[in-house]
Design a protein around this motif. Structure first.
Motif, PDB file in Angstrom:
ATOM      1  N   ARG A 329       0.822  -1.201   0.000  1.00 31.04           N
ATOM      2  CA  ARG A 329       0.000   0.000   0.000  1.00 31.04           C
ATOM      3  C   ARG A 329       0.859   1.255   0.000  1.00 31.04           C
ATOM      4  NH1 ARG A 329      -2.326   0.696   4.751  1.00 31.04           N
ATOM      5  NH2 ARG A 329      -3.834   2.171   3.908  1.00 31.04           N
ATOM      6  N   ALA A 330       2.164   1.085   0.144  1.00 27.48           N
ATOM      7  CA  ALA A 330       3.056   2.242   0.250  1.00 27.48           C
ATOM      8  C   ALA A 330       3.439   2.817  -1.100  1.00 27.48           C
ATOM      9  CB  ALA A 330       4.325   1.847   1.011  1.00 27.48           C
ATOM     10  N   VAL A 331       2.982   2.217  -2.199  1.00 30.09           N
ATOM     11  CA  VAL A 331       3.365   2.663  -3.538  1.00 30.09           C
ATOM     12  C   VAL A 331       2.196   3.378  -4.182  1.00 30.09           C
ATOM     13  CG1 VAL A 331       4.169   1.912  -5.811  1.00 30.09           C
ATOM     14  CG2 VAL A 331       4.976   0.754  -3.749  1.00 30.09           C
ATOM     15  N   ASP A 332       2.482   4.507  -4.816  1.00 33.36           N
ATOM     16  CA  ASP A 332       1.455   5.278  -5.504  1.00 33.36           C
ATOM     17  C   ASP A 332       0.913   4.483  -6.678  1.00 33.36           C
ATOM     18  OD1 ASP A 332       0.389   8.257  -5.726  1.00 33.36           O
ATOM     19  OD2 ASP A 332       0.706   7.505  -7.750  1.00 33.36           O
ATOM     20  N   ALA A 342       8.341   8.598 -18.259  1.00 34.02           N
ATOM     21  CA  ALA A 342       9.303   8.432 -17.170  1.00 34.02           C
ATOM     22  C   ALA A 342      10.249   9.628 -17.094  1.00 34.02           C
ATOM     23  CB  ALA A 342      10.091   7.137 -17.363  1.00 34.02           C
ATOM     24  N   ALA A 343      10.711  10.093 -18.261  1.00 30.60           N
ATOM     25  CA  ALA A 343      11.600  11.252 -18.278  1.00 30.60           C
ATOM     26  C   ALA A 343      10.868  12.518 -17.831  1.00 30.60           C
ATOM     27  CB  ALA A 343      12.176  11.438 -19.681  1.00 30.60           C
ATOM     28  N   GLU A 344       9.637  12.680 -18.292  1.00 34.27           N
ATOM     29  CA  GLU A 344       8.868  13.864 -17.901  1.00 34.27           C
ATOM     30  C   GLU A 344       8.562  13.840 -16.404  1.00 34.27           C
ATOM     31  OE1 GLU A 344       5.544  13.552 -20.464  1.00 34.27           O
ATOM     32  OE2 GLU A 344       6.531  14.517 -22.177  1.00 34.27           O
ATOM     33  N   ARG A 345       8.328  12.661 -15.850  1.00 36.35           N
ATOM     34  CA  ARG A 345       8.070  12.556 -14.414  1.00 36.35           C
ATOM     35  C   ARG A 345       9.314  12.942 -13.620  1.00 36.35           C
ATOM     36  NH1 ARG A 345       4.268   9.577 -11.495  1.00 36.35           N
ATOM     37  NH2 ARG A 345       4.890   9.017  -9.373  1.00 36.35           N
ATOM     38  N   ALA A 346      10.487  12.459 -14.075  1.00 35.75           N
ATOM     39  CA  ALA A 346      11.734  12.816 -13.399  1.00 35.75           C
ATOM     40  C   ALA A 346      11.963  14.323 -13.448  1.00 35.75           C
ATOM     41  CB  ALA A 346      12.900  12.073 -14.037  1.00 35.75           C
ATOM     42  N   ALA A 347      11.674  14.943 -14.608  1.00 30.93           N
ATOM     43  CA  ALA A 347      11.846  16.393 -14.730  1.00 30.93           C
ATOM     44  C   ALA A 347      10.883  17.136 -13.811  1.00 30.93           C
ATOM     45  CB  ALA A 347      11.633  16.815 -16.183  1.00 30.93           C
ATOM     46  N   LEU A 348       9.629  16.700 -13.789  1.00 30.04           N
ATOM     47  CA  LEU A 348       8.634  17.351 -12.939  1.00 30.04           C
ATOM     48  C   LEU A 348       9.064  17.314 -11.472  1.00 30.04           C
ATOM     49  CD1 LEU A 348       5.828  18.528 -12.270  1.00 30.04           C
ATOM     50  CD2 LEU A 348       4.944  16.183 -12.312  1.00 30.04           C
ATOM     51  N   LEU A 349       9.538  16.170 -11.020  1.00 25.85           N
ATOM     52  CA  LEU A 349       9.937  16.048  -9.620  1.00 25.85           C
ATOM     53  C   LEU A 349      11.130  16.941  -9.304  1.00 25.85           C
ATOM     54  CD1 LEU A 349       9.332  12.255  -9.255  1.00 25.85           C
ATOM     55  CD2 LEU A 349       8.543  13.941  -7.611  1.00 25.85           C
ATOM     56  N   ARG A 411       5.718  19.546   2.743  1.00 20.94           N
ATOM     57  CA  ARG A 411       4.769  20.660   2.700  1.00 20.94           C
ATOM     58  C   ARG A 411       4.340  20.969   1.265  1.00 20.94           C
ATOM     59  NH1 ARG A 411       7.925  22.718   7.073  1.00 20.94           N
ATOM     60  NH2 ARG A 411       9.293  23.858   5.637  1.00 20.94           N
ATOM     61  N   ALA A 412       5.189  20.639   0.301  1.00 17.89           N
ATOM     62  CA  ALA A 412       4.834  20.821  -1.117  1.00 17.89           C
ATOM     63  C   ALA A 412       4.176  19.575  -1.703  1.00 17.89           C
ATOM     64  CB  ALA A 412       6.086  21.162  -1.921  1.00 17.89           C
ATOM     65  N   GLY A 413       3.927  18.572  -0.857  1.00 15.80           N
ATOM     66  CA  GLY A 413       3.262  17.351  -1.326  1.00 15.80           C
ATOM     67  C   GLY A 413       4.182  16.377  -2.028  1.00 15.80           C
ATOM     68  N   ILE A 414       5.494  16.476  -1.831  1.00 15.17           N
ATOM     69  CA  ILE A 414       6.464  15.643  -2.532  1.00 15.17           C
ATOM     70  C   ILE A 414       7.045  14.620  -1.557  1.00 15.17           C
ATOM     71  CG2 ILE A 414       8.569  15.631  -3.917  1.00 15.17           C
ATOM     72  CD1 ILE A 414       8.057  18.670  -4.362  1.00 15.17           C
ATOM     73  N   GLY A 444      10.465   9.484  -6.740  1.00 16.02           N
ATOM     74  CA  GLY A 444       9.446   9.917  -5.794  1.00 16.02           C
ATOM     75  C   GLY A 444       8.108  10.181  -6.443  1.00 16.02           C
ATOM     76  N   ASP A 445       7.274  10.959  -5.738  1.00 15.54           N
ATOM     77  CA  ASP A 445       5.932  11.269  -6.213  1.00 15.54           C
ATOM     78  C   ASP A 445       5.554  12.676  -5.787  1.00 15.54           C
ATOM     79  OD1 ASP A 445       4.834   8.971  -7.628  1.00 15.54           O
ATOM     80  OD2 ASP A 445       4.975   7.909  -5.717  1.00 15.54           O
ATOM     81  N   VAL A 446       4.652  13.267  -6.570  1.00 15.90           N
ATOM     82  CA  VAL A 446       4.063  14.551  -6.204  1.00 15.90           C
ATOM     83  C   VAL A 446       2.612  14.311  -5.778  1.00 15.90           C
ATOM     84  CG1 VAL A 446       5.547  15.906  -7.720  1.00 15.90           C
ATOM     85  CG2 VAL A 446       3.416  14.960  -8.612  1.00 15.90           C
ATOM     86  N   ALA A 447       2.013  15.332  -5.140  1.00 16.79           N
ATOM     87  CA  ALA A 447       0.630  15.208  -4.647  1.00 16.79           C
ATOM     88  C   ALA A 447       0.469  13.925  -3.850  1.00 16.79           C
ATOM     89  CB  ALA A 447      -0.358  15.257  -5.816  1.00 16.79           C
ATOM     90  N   SER A 448       1.376  13.709  -2.906  1.00 20.99           N
ATOM     91  CA  SER A 448       1.439  12.443  -2.178  1.00 20.99           C
ATOM     92  C   SER A 448       0.425  12.396  -1.047  1.00 20.99           C
ATOM     93  CB  SER A 448       2.846  12.254  -1.611  1.00 20.99           C
ATOM     94  OG  SER A 448       3.180  13.323  -0.749  1.00 20.99           O
TER      95      SER A 448
END
Length: 841
Positions: A329-332, A342-349, A411-414, A444-448
């Motif tokens: 359950r710990a994985v988004d 995958a590349a866009e996700r890495a850039a966003l993070l 605090r930024a949801g990351i 990692g993840d955003v909006a966690s």
């Protein structure tokens, strides 16, 4: 025209270098270097994991086709007849004989594909593709032989065509050969000849099926066999790499706006690790296990990190993430479907982390080259990795900064999801001030969620405990975290929540996590800090499901189901109802045990509801474990601390096992001494007992096995012994507990006797009690939910070996299990809902 935001920089000689990134500008530079020094280890051939998965899927497909032919014979036959209905029309439309079409499909693909491979300088693939075609013929012929020799009549009929009153098994070998050849020759970048060849093969397959030259299921088997062989050959021999290496890698860097002078692969540094003067970012391997990292020096003299994400590694990444999502359950749950995502996700993070104020190297540019995505970022500053610091060098200020930086991201949801010591870098400036950098956000993840943030906190606490000791780690957490964060952290401080590197380090100190948790939960109510269930599907669950499915298959294929149905129809429903009522007496007995052994006062009514609720939990837990878990939770809700509640639940289980074994021995002796009894312990039962005794003796004679058993039993005895000593000082409670065990056994034995009477089986009570105890013991040992399968097989086998008809024996067991297990599941659900509303669970 250059990329947007890039500038053409003039050289000293008046020439231009081409577009370069704005951050690369530093005045006039020399001409473009024609030779770029690349230190790399390019993989010329790759084994794609998708090929292995595809071959397994094809093998499963072969089995599925055979099962459908056997159990859905009418459906498959109907589909085949509908397809063959077009036969007459097709024969009138075809102006090319079918035989000629078969010759073309056999000759054209091998010749055309081989010529194209030679022209494209992939001559090494020619033997590979031809070997795959030959392998397809051989495997198809082998499967044909096995089916013709051992297949059932229904399967043979479904795979055969009927001509002139005869059935002919059809599995076209040429189809399997061409399918294997084309599958082995297919590259990530499709070639035109391969596309044409596949089209020709599919046309031929359709014509052969419609003209009744081959059966539809048989053609499906040949295609699956060919594809399986081709994929196996591709996986074993490998395929030409589509990754960006050499000139392709350099072109990708230039498209991003940089002019490289050198590109050095991180994994090729001297002594296999960090070379002198190289960026410390190379010490963050968590994200680069499946990706490549280069150090790039440009014409301006600056150094950058180049991260290369390869498309073939995305298959493993998707599978690993899917498995983690299923298991934990710990994985988004959000998925990454492509390399670009995958590349866009890495850039966003990276951008989000820097916007949150956390120090991490910034991402400067991205580009695509072949089947790879390139991410160019700033190198990490000259710093020291946390891994290289001794505990004495880690002061309280640095520990506080680690909590502070993680709070900024939260605090930024990351969330980070991989906090290991390699992810922390400590930079010291000229004045001696320290700055903390955190790397590895790409995973990692955003909006966690709050759960994901709590897991981050648990990872950092475990890491600090390993680096500076549990006492300092706990002190820093108490200072940095709020009460709500501490409470949430204590519920997820478990091994599944930690990164693999941390788990491996903790293996040397198995009590570390438990000690940390015990210190955290001090001052919190026990029901507020119960560990969360982080694992959705574990190895035990998979084993339980597989064993349960196997048990169902064995039961369905062993017993004569029509005979069982007839026996059930002739049964006396009044005795079946009595079986259900007597089974409830067993529930009362189990309730008396909990009342007797509980360290706090629990009423009999509440205890009965708890035991009924355990019937619902037994659907998903092996026999005994569900009851123990419910007892533990009920005691915790009554204010009993976790250690005492665990000891009480373990004592209840130990008492039940002890009484069951003693009762089985006593009843066996009593039945054996009664020579007039018509229901005797048979030689087969005695042989089973002797074999089990020999197995147990052999297990205890081996040091490793004996040690493993003792390691499992000793903790239980240590927990239960203090409670047992306490009970000996209270004979009334001890007698009530033993009496409850006897009432439970007598109630279930009487329920089994009533199930026998429902079918007119006049069996002595002592003998039926032995059969029940044998089945109950087998169910307790089996890791299936509620002992499913093990109890049915053991009790049915015991009845059959005693002379009861197999159909009647199976019917007796069905009635007994419905009365004492299946019908209680909805009652247990109602009891659990009631107890939860009242705050008792």
């Amino acid at each position: 025209m250059g990329p947007i935001g890039l500038t053409a920089v003039p050289t000293a000689a008046g020439a231009t270098t081409g577009p370069v990134a704005p951050w690369e500008w530093s005045g006039p530079i020399g001409p473009i270097p024609t030779d770029v020094g690349v230190v790399d280890n390019p993989a010329s051939r790759l084994r794609y994991p998708s090929d292995l998965l595809g071959s397994i899927s094809c093998a499963v497909g072969v089995i599925v086709v055979c099962v459908l032919v056997i159990y859905a014979h009418n459906t498959t036959a109907g589909v085949a007849e509908d397809v063959r209905a077009f036969s007459g029309l097709l024969q009138r439309l075809l102006f090319v004989p079918v035989t000629f079409l078969e010759i073309v499909v056999v000759l054209f693909p091998p010749i055309a594909v081989s010529l194209e491979q030679v022209i494209r300088r992939h001559a090494s693939l020619v033997p590979q593709t031809l070997a795959a075609g030959l392998g397809g013929v051989i495997v198809n012929a082998g499967l044909y032989f096995l089916l013709a020799r051992f297949a059932s009549a229904n399967l043979l009929s479904g795979l055969s065509i009927h001509q002139h009153g005869d059935s002919v098994l059809t599995m076209p070998g040429q189809v399997a050969a061409i399918a294997a050849l084309l599958t082995a020759a297919t590259e990530p970048t499709r070639r035109r000849t391969i596309t044409w060849s596949w089209t020709l093969l599919w046309i031929t397959v359709g014509v052969l099926v419609i003209t009744s030259a081959a059966s539809l299921p048989g053609m499906g088997l040949s295609l699956l066999v060919g594809a399986m062989v081709g994929l196996v050959v591709r996986y074993i021999a490998g395929m030409p790499s589509e990754r960006a290496y050499g000139d392709s890698l350099i072109e990708g860097v230039r498209r991003a706006g940089f002019e490289p002078v050198s590109l050095d692969r991180a994994a090729l540094l001297s002594d296999g690790g960090l070379a002198a003067g190289q960026p410390v970012s190379r010490r963050t391997p968590q994200f680069f296990v499946d990706h490549r990292l280069y150090s790039m020096r440009t014409v301006t003299g600056r150094v950058y990190d180049v991260i290369v994400l390869d498309g073939d590694r995305q298959v493993i990444g998707r599978l690993a993430r899917w498995w983690r999502q299923l298991r934990s359950r710990a994985v988004d749950p959000r998925s990454i479907r492509s390399l670009r995502q995958a590349a866009e996700r890495a850039a966003l993070l990276t951008y989000a982390v820097r916007a949150a104020g956390v120090r991490t190297p910034s991402l400067l540019a991205m580009s695509e080259a072949d089947d790879s995505m390139l991410l160019i970022r700033e190198p990490a500053p000259e710093s020291v990795c946390l891994t290289d610091l001794a505990p004495a060098d880690i002061d309280d200020g640095l520990v506080k900064a680690m909590w502070s930086e993680l709070h900024k991201a939260h605090r930024a949801g990351i969330v980070h999801r991989g906090l290991i010591s390699d992810a922390f870098l400590i930079q010291t400036d000229d004045q001696g001030a320290q700055r903390l950098w955190i790397l590895g956000w790409e995973a990692g993840d955003v909006a966690s969620s709050e759960l994901a943030q709590s897991i981050d906190l648990a990872q950092l606490l475990a890491l600090l405990a390993l680096k500076v000791g549990p006492q300092r780690a706990i002190a820093s957490a108490l200072e940095a975290l709020s009460q709500d964060e501490l409470r949430a952290l204590s519920t997820v401080l478990q091994t599944p929540a930690l990164p693999r590197q941390t788990r491996e380090q903790i293996r040397g100190d198995k009590t570390l996590l438990n000690d940390l948790r015990q210190r955290l939960v001090q001052g919190f109510p026990a029901d507020e800090v119960e560990p969360q269930q982080l694992v959705r599907v574990g190895a035990r669950t998979l084993i339980s499901v597989v064993l349960a499915a196997a048990a169902v298959i064995v039961i369905l294929t062993t017993f004569n189901l029509p005979e069982v149905g007839e026996a059930l129809a002739a049964s006396d429903w009044r005795w079946a109802l009595a079986s259900f009522g007597l089974g409830l007496v067993g529930v009362v007995g189990a309730s008396l045990i909990l009342v007797a052994f509980s360290p706090v006062r629990i009423g009999l009514g509440l205890s009965c509801q708890v035991q009924l609720a355990a019937s619902f939990v037994a659907v998903a837990a092996p026999a005994g474990l569900g009851t123990a878990a419910i007892n533990f939770r009920a005691l915790s809700k009554r204010g009993v601390n976790s250690t005492l509640a665990t000891a009480t639940a373990a004592l209840i289980q130990v008492s039940q096992i002890t009484i069951t074994v003693l009762a089985l021995v006593a009843l066996t002796l009593a039945t054996g001494s009664n020579q007039a009894a018509p229901f005797q312990v048979t030689p087969a039962m005695l042989v089973v007992v002797v074999v089990l005794a020999l197995i147990v003796g052999a297990m205890f004679s081996l040091p490793r096995t004996r040690g493993w058993i003792l390691n499992r039993i000793t903790p239980i005895l240590k927990r239960t012994w203090p409670r047992l000593v306490e009970l000996f000082s209270n004979p009334g409670r001890l007698a009530l507990g033993l009496g409850g065990n006897l009432v439970m056994l007598l109630g279930y034995a009487a329920s089994f006797q009533a199930a026998l009477m429902a079918f007119g089986q006049d069996v002595p009570f002592l003998s039926s009690a032995i059969v029940y105890l044998i089945g109950n013991s087998a169910g307790s040992a089996a890791p299936t939910p509620g002992g499913m399968g093990a109890i049915e097989i053991a009790e049915s086998a015991a009845l059959v070996s005693a002379g009861v008809n197999a159909g009647v024996a199976a019917s007796v067991v069905v009635i007994f299990r419905v009365a004492t297990y299946w019908i209680r599941i909805p009652l247990g659900w109602l009891a659990m809902r009631r107890l939860e509303k009242q705050g008792h669970l």
